[in-house]
Motif scaffolding. Sequence first.
Motif, short mmCIF file in Angstrom:
data_model
loop_
_atom_site.label_atom_id
_atom_site.label_comp_id
_atom_site.label_asym_id
_atom_site.label_seq_id
_atom_site.Cartn_x
_atom_site.Cartn_y
_atom_site.Cartn_z
N CYS A 290 0.82 -1.21 0.00
CA CYS A 290 0.00 0.00 0.00
C CYS A 290 0.86 1.26 0.00
CB CYS A 290 -0.93 0.01 1.22
SG CYS A 290 -2.16 -1.30 1.21
N THR A 291 0.30 2.31 -0.58
CA THR A 291 0.94 3.62 -0.58
C THR A 291 0.67 4.33 0.73
OG1 THR A 291 -1.00 4.68 -1.54
CG2 THR A 291 0.63 3.77 -3.08
N LEU A 292 1.38 5.43 0.96
CA LEU A 292 1.20 6.18 2.20
C LEU A 292 -0.24 6.69 2.36
CD1 LEU A 292 2.32 7.37 4.78
CD2 LEU A 292 3.15 9.34 3.46
N PRO A 293 -0.89 7.23 1.31
CA PRO A 293 -2.30 7.64 1.49
C PRO A 293 -3.20 6.49 1.92
CG PRO A 293 -1.40 8.64 -0.50
CD PRO A 293 -0.37 7.66 -0.02
N GLU A 294 -2.98 5.29 1.37
CA GLU A 294 -3.77 4.14 1.79
C GLU A 294 -3.51 3.79 3.25
OE1 GLU A 294 -3.71 0.84 -1.24
OE2 GLU A 294 -2.39 2.25 -2.25
N GLU A 394 -8.15 11.23 2.87
CA GLU A 394 -7.57 10.46 1.77
C GLU A 394 -8.65 9.62 1.08
OE1 GLU A 394 -4.68 10.75 0.68
OE2 GLU A 394 -3.28 11.33 2.28
N PRO A 395 -9.59 10.24 0.34
CA PRO A 395 -10.64 9.45 -0.30
C PRO A 395 -10.11 8.50 -1.37
CG PRO A 395 -10.68 11.73 -1.07
CD PRO A 395 -9.74 11.68 0.08
N ASP A 396 -9.10 8.95 -2.14
CA ASP A 396 -8.52 8.05 -3.14
C ASP A 396 -7.78 6.91 -2.46
OD1 ASP A 396 -9.54 9.58 -5.14
OD2 ASP A 396 -7.67 10.60 -5.63
N GLY A 397 -7.16 7.21 -1.32
CA GLY A 397 -6.51 6.15 -0.56
C GLY A 397 -7.49 5.09 -0.10
N MET A 398 -8.68 5.54 0.31
CA MET A 398 -9.70 4.59 0.72
C MET A 398 -10.16 3.75 -0.46
SD MET A 398 -13.27 5.28 2.75
CE MET A 398 -14.37 3.94 3.18
N ALA A 399 -10.36 4.38 -1.61
CA ALA A 399 -10.79 3.64 -2.79
C ALA A 399 -9.74 2.62 -3.22
CB ALA A 399 -11.08 4.61 -3.94
N GLN A 400 -8.49 3.01 -3.20
CA GLN A 400 -7.41 2.10 -3.58
C GLN A 400 -7.31 0.95 -2.59
OE1 GLN A 400 -4.37 5.10 -3.60
NE2 GLN A 400 -4.31 5.23 -5.84
N ALA A 401 -7.46 1.25 -1.33
CA ALA A 401 -7.41 0.19 -0.32
C ALA A 401 -8.56 -0.79 -0.50
CB ALA A 401 -7.46 0.81 1.08
N ALA A 402 -9.75 -0.27 -0.78
CA ALA A 402 -10.89 -1.16 -0.98
C ALA A 402 -10.68 -2.07 -2.18
CB ALA A 402 -12.17 -0.32 -1.17
N LEU A 403 -10.04 -1.56 -3.23
CA LEU A 403 -9.79 -2.39 -4.40
C LEU A 403 -8.81 -3.52 -4.10
CD1 LEU A 403 -9.55 0.15 -7.36
CD2 LEU A 403 -11.44 -1.36 -6.75
N LYS A 404 -7.88 -3.29 -3.18
CA LYS A 404 -6.94 -4.35 -2.83
C LYS A 404 -7.65 -5.52 -2.16
CE LYS A 404 -2.49 -2.08 -2.72
NZ LYS A 404 -2.83 -0.88 -3.46
N LEU A 405 -8.84 -5.25 -1.63
CA LEU A 405 -9.63 -6.35 -1.06
C LEU A 405 -10.23 -7.21 -2.15
CD1 LEU A 405 -11.55 -4.31 1.66
CD2 LEU A 405 -9.34 -5.46 1.82
N GLY A 406 -10.16 -6.72 -3.39
CA GLY A 406 -10.75 -7.46 -4.50
C GLY A 406 -10.09 -8.80 -4.76
N THR A 407 -8.95 -9.07 -4.13
CA THR A 407 -8.31 -10.36 -4.32
C THR A 407 -8.98 -11.46 -3.50
OG1 THR A 407 -6.72 -9.86 -2.56
CG2 THR A 407 -6.08 -9.33 -4.83
N TYR A 408 -9.74 -11.08 -2.48
CA TYR A 408 -10.41 -12.09 -1.65
C TYR A 408 -11.75 -11.62 -1.09
CZ TYR A 408 -8.03 -9.39 2.03
OH TYR A 408 -7.54 -8.38 2.83
#
Length: 457
Positions: A290-294, A394-408
């Motif tokens: 994850c990036t710092l914003p995430e 960090e709204p984009d950070g939240m969106a990016q983090a949520a997408l990382k959940l897409g693996t499971y």
Amino acid sequence: MLFFCEEFSIDRRMTNRLIPWSLAVSLFFAVSMAASAQTATPIPSEGATQNVKRIDPAAATQAWLATVPQDKRKKADAYFEGGYWLILWNFLLVAGISIFLLASRISARLRDFAEHICRGSLSLQVVLYAIPYFLLVAALSFPLAVYQYFYREHQYGLATQSFLPWFREQLIGLGVTLIGGTLLLIALYAVFRRAPRTWWVWGTIVAVLFSGAGTFIAPVYIEPLFNTYKPLTNSEIRDPILAMARANELPVKQVFEVDASRQTKRVSANVSGFLGTTRIALNDNLLKQCTLPEIRMVMAHEMGHYVLNHGAKLLTYSGILILVGFALTRTLFDATVRRRGNKWGVRGIADPAGLPLLVLILSTLLFVATPLLNTVVRVTEREADAFGLNTSREPDGMAQAALKLGTYRKLNPTPLEEFIFYDHPSGRARIRMAMDWKAANLPPGELTTAETRSPSP
């Protein structure tokens, strides 16, 4: 409290590691879920009001979801939907083991053995019953545990641990269950003997006290049995986290890194404990992926649980839910003993031989109440999401983090799926919340660039 629980959480770490047979104990306080809290909503400025009209949060949400390739989406959906069936299989396993121990009179024989060995002390009789009981349940449920927590995790590429280290951790979990579960049963059966009519009231108090004690000691004494915690040395990540902690008056001075990558590929973080044991921790997968914003968003969410007093609220609501569950259990237990007590060798609520019946009734109530329990937890997590957005910005950070959940984690479930099976907001819901926040809070000078910027996870 855990961020995104099986998502950005500790993967329900202790629950998953103690294999399904630990349900025999945790059923007494597994309903420790829940609570609503009010989160302040920022008042948009005039520029933000203009921004709401010019940015479409729904379209932005779909744009983020569209960045996940279809093959990865299908694999994640298959994994998560398989979990729906595992809820059923785990319930049926617990029910089947309980009925088997009762109908075969194995439970009664264990009670007779304990009474024969130790005639004087009732507490020792409970100990002599509980230890073989937990071992039997562990052995009978082990095949499903291997499939669910080892084979299936490797099948979907989520696990990194070979079988022998994994099995060693299951043995450690068994040891924790033997100690904690036996102590809990000693306390409960003391209540059953002394208050056979009002045990459901006093039993609730015992269960809540044990739940609170577990929250207190787990970060210090139990979690280090499975992972190594060390201070985070990367100042570029540590300092922004501590700055948010100071701003929200969290009593912490360090951020800890957990070596979860030796077990799983999942990202996780948590703020756990209370009083002197409060601790901020994030796993090394989160640092690597994850990036710092995430990371800022993840940790702000965790801090939200602390600031919003979710720990105390969970404990309070768990007491209410356990009280209702025990009250129903008392009626069902007594009625069943009147009909089948002689056949099963169960004398009453104070008889340890009735433990499988107690577990059967409680597990049934929990299974039926799954949508309700998931909903109250989901509401609490949504509150922490809102706090995290307002704190980290960090709204984009939240969106990016949520997408990382897409693996499971299934990103875009139907409303019925989310209501029944999701104990946290879905990825779609979280991204939509982030885009709504972004539309309402983006400074006016960023309107044009925000409209033309394409989301990139």
